[in-house]
Design a protein around this motif. Structure first.
Motif, short mmCIF file in Angstrom:
data_model
loop_
_atom_site.label_atom_id
_atom_site.label_comp_id
_atom_site.label_asym_id
_atom_site.label_seq_id
_atom_site.Cartn_x
_atom_site.Cartn_y
_atom_site.Cartn_z
N HIS A 27 8.73 -4.14 -0.20
CA HIS A 27 7.95 -3.65 0.94
C HIS A 27 7.70 -2.15 0.78
CE1 HIS A 27 9.66 -7.20 3.51
NE2 HIS A 27 8.89 -7.59 2.51
N ARG B 281 4.70 0.84 -0.92
CA ARG B 281 3.36 1.08 -1.42
C ARG B 281 3.36 2.41 -2.16
NH1 ARG B 281 -0.67 0.39 3.11
NH2 ARG B 281 0.52 2.15 3.94
N LEU C 34 7.10 0.29 3.80
CA LEU C 34 6.25 -0.39 4.76
C LEU C 34 7.12 -1.01 5.86
CD1 LEU C 34 3.79 -2.18 2.31
CD2 LEU C 34 3.54 0.04 3.42
N GLU D 43 1.04 -4.46 7.52
CA GLU D 43 1.00 -3.78 6.22
C GLU D 43 1.82 -4.55 5.19
OE1 GLU D 43 2.30 0.19 6.86
OE2 GLU D 43 0.36 0.88 7.64
N ASN E 116 0.28 -6.15 1.77
CA ASN E 116 0.89 -5.85 0.48
C ASN E 116 1.28 -7.13 -0.27
OD1 ASN E 116 2.09 -3.80 -1.38
ND2 ASN E 116 4.00 -4.81 -0.81
N ASN E 117 1.83 -8.09 0.46
CA ASN E 117 2.19 -9.37 -0.16
C ASN E 117 0.95 -10.11 -0.66
OD1 ASN E 117 4.86 -8.84 0.46
ND2 ASN E 117 4.89 -10.14 2.27
N ASP F 85 -1.89 -8.82 -1.55
CA ASP F 85 -2.47 -8.12 -2.70
C ASP F 85 -1.74 -8.48 -3.99
OD1 ASP F 85 -4.19 -6.17 -3.97
OD2 ASP F 85 -2.42 -4.89 -4.09
N HIS F 86 -0.41 -8.47 -3.94
CA HIS F 86 0.37 -8.82 -5.13
C HIS F 86 0.23 -10.32 -5.45
CE1 HIS F 86 2.24 -4.90 -4.40
NE2 HIS F 86 2.73 -4.97 -5.62
#
Length: 293
Positions: A141, A143, A154, A159, A163-164, A166-167
């Motif tokens: 968690h 960035r 994060l 957010e 982020n999860n 995106d990966h």
């Protein structure tokens, strides 16, 4: 009293005297086992296999769409300035839809707030050929700031979710491409490249058309007069139309022809313009025939 007990009492009253029904004559019907939807989809995929020609046609039609082509590639710039370009997850999803009989999924199976990581699972499965690719990984968690090299924790759930996602999209892209045929992906990339080049040419033509209209307006010729001359709206002008107008503009600027002489027909209707053009072509053909004779 259950339905089974009621039915049994009714049958005992109907049975002849002196005949007793066995105690196990009526047993409750066990519930049907649950149906696995994935197994059902796999069975249907094998009974009705994909049509490769139709899938290829669908892929070509999709990759000719500018909206698909614009999202078909991603670019990453390395520290040394090298730019890496490759097919994106958007293209992977679209090709999976065109190829058919493919299921894929991206899920967060757990979230450890103490360690500040999420465990993600991604898979892609060709139900017809039974080719499957999967991956399980952890996403911290945090960035990173590429410019400062600082990691930001994060806390906001939204957010963390972004982020999860995106990966996970990167792993999902690789899993889908692992189950798709390599030739299918390569042909789709080439078609998307052709679509992007075509869009770039059309953009250049549109810019050229705008510039030529502005130059004609400086000498008193409006865009409507130019469209009447070409018998088509400005959005439909081709590179040949723009070249024709540029040559006409040069002739006007050099004094070879006059504005009044070239655009006197702009007050005519579209039918009259087309009729005059036909007469000009017929007259030119007649002169050519006379010269030949």
């Amino acid at each position: 009293m259950t339905h089974t007990d009621t039915t049994r009492d009714e049958d005992e009253r109907r049975a002849p005297a002196g005949i007793a029904l066995p105690s196990d004559a009526y047993l409750p019907v066990p519930p049907a086992p649950p149906v696995d939807p994935t197994a059902t989809m796999a069975m249907i995929a094998r009974q009705f296999p994909r049509d490769v020609k139709r899938a290829r046609k669908a892929m070509r039609r999709a990759c000719k769409d500018p909206q698909v082509a614009r999202k078909a590639f991603f670019e990453i710039e390395e520290e040394d300035g090298t730019v890496y370009r490759g097919p994106s997850v958007h293209l992977a999803r679209e090709l999976a839809r065109c190829w058919g009989h493919i299921t894929f999924d991206l899920r967060e199976v757990s979230r450890d707030m103490r360690r500040r990581v999420s465990t993600m699972v991604v898979h892609a499965w060709d139900l017809q050929s039974n080719v499957r690719a999967s991956s399980q990984f952890e996403v911290p968690h945090v960035r990173s700031d590429e410019e400062d090299g600082v990691f930001e924790r994060l806390v906001d759930p939204f957010e963390v979710y972004e982020n999860n996602a995106d990966h996970g999209a990167r792993r999902l892209r690789e899993c889908i491409f692992q189950v798709l045929p390599a030739w299918f992906v390569a042909e789709a990339e080439k078609q998307c490249e052709r679509t992007l080049r075509k869009q770039a040419r059309q953009h250049v033509e549109a810019v050229g058309a705008t510039e030529i209209v502005q130059r004609f307006e400086q000498i008193g010729v409006t865009a409507v007069e130019l469209m009447n001359r070409l018998s088509k709206p400005q959005d439909n002008w081709t590179a040949e139309d723009t070249a024709e107008l540029k040559e006409l503009l040069r002739q006007i600027e050099d004094g070879e022809v006059s504005v009044t002489g070239e655009f006197e027909q702009t007050s005519l209707t579209s039918d009259e313009i087309r009729a005059r053009k036909r007469r000009r072509r017929s007259h030119g053909d007649a002169e050519g025939a006379s010269a030949t004779a």
